[in-house]
Design a protein around this motif. Structure first.
Motif, mmCIF file in Angstrom:
data_model
loop_
_atom_site.group_PDB
_atom_site.id
_atom_site.type_symbol
_atom_site.label_atom_id
_atom_site.label_comp_id
_atom_site.label_asym_id
_atom_site.label_seq_id
_atom_site.Cartn_x
_atom_site.Cartn_y
_atom_site.Cartn_z
ATOM 1 N N HIS A 1 0.853 -1.187 0.000
ATOM 2 C CA HIS A 1 0.000 0.000 0.000
ATOM 3 C C HIS A 1 0.892 1.242 0.000
ATOM 4 O O HIS A 1 1.366 1.688 1.039
ATOM 5 C CB HIS A 1 -0.918 0.010 1.224
ATOM 6 C CG HIS A 1 -1.793 1.227 1.306
ATOM 7 N ND1 HIS A 1 -2.756 1.516 0.372
ATOM 8 C CD2 HIS A 1 -1.829 2.248 2.208
ATOM 9 C CE1 HIS A 1 -3.356 2.651 0.684
ATOM 10 N NE2 HIS A 1 -2.804 3.119 1.800
ATOM 11 N N TYR A 2 1.136 1.774 -1.200
ATOM 12 C CA TYR A 2 2.038 2.917 -1.327
ATOM 13 C C TYR A 2 1.339 4.203 -0.908
ATOM 14 O O TYR A 2 0.199 4.467 -1.290
ATOM 15 C CB TYR A 2 2.538 3.052 -2.767
ATOM 16 C CG TYR A 2 3.374 1.886 -3.199
ATOM 17 C CD1 TYR A 2 4.703 1.763 -2.801
ATOM 18 C CD2 TYR A 2 2.829 0.870 -3.985
ATOM 19 C CE1 TYR A 2 5.467 0.675 -3.176
ATOM 20 C CE2 TYR A 2 3.582 -0.217 -4.367
ATOM 21 C CZ TYR A 2 4.905 -0.309 -3.959
ATOM 22 O OH TYR A 2 5.646 -1.401 -4.322
ATOM 23 N N GLN A 3 2.047 4.988 -0.130
ATOM 24 C CA GLN A 3 1.555 6.301 0.245
ATOM 25 C C GLN A 3 2.284 7.426 -0.490
ATOM 26 O O GLN A 3 1.757 8.531 -0.603
ATOM 27 C CB GLN A 3 1.711 6.506 1.758
ATOM 28 C CG GLN A 3 0.856 5.581 2.602
ATOM 29 C CD GLN A 3 1.043 5.848 4.083
ATOM 30 O OE1 GLN A 3 1.928 5.299 4.730
ATOM 31 N NE2 GLN A 3 0.202 6.717 4.629
ATOM 32 N N TYR A 4 3.486 7.133 -0.996
ATOM 33 C CA TYR A 4 4.322 8.202 -1.545
ATOM 34 C C TYR A 4 4.841 7.920 -2.956
ATOM 35 O O TYR A 4 5.162 8.851 -3.675
ATOM 36 C CB TYR A 4 5.513 8.464 -0.609
ATOM 37 C CG TYR A 4 5.082 8.776 0.800
ATOM 38 C CD1 TYR A 4 4.622 10.051 1.136
ATOM 39 C CD2 TYR A 4 5.093 7.790 1.797
ATOM 40 C CE1 TYR A 4 4.212 10.341 2.428
ATOM 41 C CE2 TYR A 4 4.685 8.080 3.084
ATOM 42 C CZ TYR A 4 4.243 9.356 3.391
ATOM 43 O OH TYR A 4 3.819 9.638 4.673
ATOM 44 N N LEU A 5 4.963 6.676 -3.351
ATOM 45 C CA LEU A 5 5.444 6.358 -4.696
ATOM 46 C C LEU A 5 4.377 6.687 -5.724
ATOM 47 O O LEU A 5 3.204 6.366 -5.539
ATOM 48 C CB LEU A 5 5.816 4.875 -4.798
ATOM 49 C CG LEU A 5 6.382 4.425 -6.153
ATOM 50 C CD1 LEU A 5 7.734 5.083 -6.419
ATOM 51 C CD2 LEU A 5 6.510 2.903 -6.201
ATOM 52 N N ASP A 6 4.799 7.317 -6.836
ATOM 53 C CA ASP A 6 3.838 7.745 -7.852
ATOM 54 C C ASP A 6 3.802 6.868 -9.097
ATOM 55 O O ASP A 6 2.728 6.649 -9.653
ATOM 56 C CB ASP A 6 4.158 9.181 -8.296
ATOM 57 C CG ASP A 6 3.710 10.212 -7.282
ATOM 58 O OD1 ASP A 6 2.527 10.213 -6.922
ATOM 59 O OD2 ASP A 6 4.556 11.020 -6.845
ATOM 60 N N ALA A 7 4.959 6.401 -9.575
ATOM 61 C CA ALA A 7 4.953 5.759 -10.891
ATOM 62 C C ALA A 7 5.932 4.601 -10.973
ATOM 63 O O ALA A 7 7.024 4.643 -10.390
ATOM 64 C CB ALA A 7 5.278 6.775 -11.987
#
Length: 351
Positions: free
Chosen positions: A230-236
């Protein structure tokens, strides 16, 4: 952000040799398509490098002439999605003063490593040529690992070299596409026999956003490897095609599905130097590998660029001899039109 430096002031020498803007038609050979922004062409004559900085592999250029007048502000125009290669300057930081279009007029984007000594000058050159850049602040993996593999503390120290540089305007106007936080976290050969954990991946992205909240975080990692967290900060994430991945349509569909499952945007592209089938007969950069020929670039590139979910199209990697071949230039010109007409999409999660 603290410790903001004053805005960068360009020099007469840089303005004369690097920021000459010409109005060029983006669509070559009489093809039809949407108009593109003006792109810059640059005098490739650059000053010789100065002594190496042995603390990080950077090459420091000669001190600039600061006596000239200041360039007026410039607002870039961006159309479609970034399109271009990754760059390996081999420690020659002055080469970063050349914007993407100086290598081929069709290039509107580039992936490159930042050097503190020329960072703002490089960004300004790219801005004034209506280019875009994905930035690595940490460079080669050797600067970010120890005997046990990836070292997060070492990575953060490399990022911290840029804390005091104010480049927020380049993020705001889209010159900077995002922060390239790592290359291939799943490849154990890069990390002394270990893979980089997904928790560390998101921590790198968190640390980046702690310093630059509005800058996207991008990793050259397979969406399949990045799934399940569950990523909170990674975008791509990143999906770069090589012939070993088989059917191109299946490759696109599975990577888009996996990226969406993690809520991540997706960068696409081609391994043009090592990913060919061999039909081109152009030797690759590694023994037994072949570069893609013009037909492969057109066929594969057009399929990738037909998928609206991709936010950038990047190629591994720039090689002057390869990209100077007339048939390769013609193929690049053809698919660049698709990148220009591609729906604009930020490399951010949830877009």
């Amino acid at each position: 952000m603290t410790g903001i430096l004053p805005p960068f002031r360009k020099t007469t020498r840089l303005r004369a040799s690097l920021f000459v803007l010409l109005v060029l038609p983006f669509l070559a050979c009489g093809g039809e398509g949407p108009p593109s922004p003006n792109v810059g062409t640059v005098d490739s004559t650059v000053p010789p490098p100065g002594p190496p900085d042995t603390t990080g592999g950077d090459t420091i250029p000669a001190p600039p002439d600061t006596t000239g007048p200041v360039e007026p502000p410039y607002t870039p125009v961006h159309v479609g999605i970034p399109f271009g290669p990754s760059m390996n300057t081999k420690g020659k930081s002055y080469q970063l003063l050349l914007p993407p279009s100086s290598y081929l007029p069709e290039f509107t984007g580039v992936l490159q490593t930042a050097y503190p000594q020329v960072f703002l000058a490089s960004l300004e050159a790219t801005r004034r040529a209506n280019g875009r850049v994905i930035i690595s602040f940490t460079g080669n993996e050797r600067w970010n690992r120890d005997a046990n593999g990836f070292n997060l503390a070492m990575w953060k120290q490399r990022v911290d070299r840029f804390r005091s540089i104010d480049f927020s305007s380049y993020i705001a106007d889209g010159t900077i596409v995002g922060h390239f936080i790592m290359d291939e976290p799943s490849d154990k050969t890069n990390w002394n026999g270990h893979q980089v954990s997904l928790a560390d991946v998101d921590e790198m992205a968190r640390y980046s956003k702690e310093i630059w909240p509005s800058m996207a975080t991008i990793i050259r990692g397979w969406p399949a490897y990045l799934k399940g967290y569950h990523y909170q900060y990674l975008d791509a994430a990143w999906a770069q095609y090589h012939k070993r991945f088989g059917d191109i349509d299946a490759f696109i569909a599975s990577n888009v599905q996996d990226a969406k499952a993690s809520g991540l945007a997706l960068v696409g592209g081609l391994n043009v130097l090592n990913g060919g089938t061999g039909e081109s007969k152009i030797p690759g950069k590694s023994e037994g590998k072949f570069a893609m020929g013009a037909a492969e670039i057109r066929s594969l590139g057009s399929r990738i660029l037909a998928e609206p979910y991709f936010c950038a199209f990047m190629m591994w990697q720039y090689d002057s001899l390869y990209f100077s071949r007339p048939e390769i230039q013609a193929a690049i010109s053809d698919i660049s039109k698709q990148a220009t007409s591609h729906p604009e999409r930020a490399c951010r999660r949830g877009t």
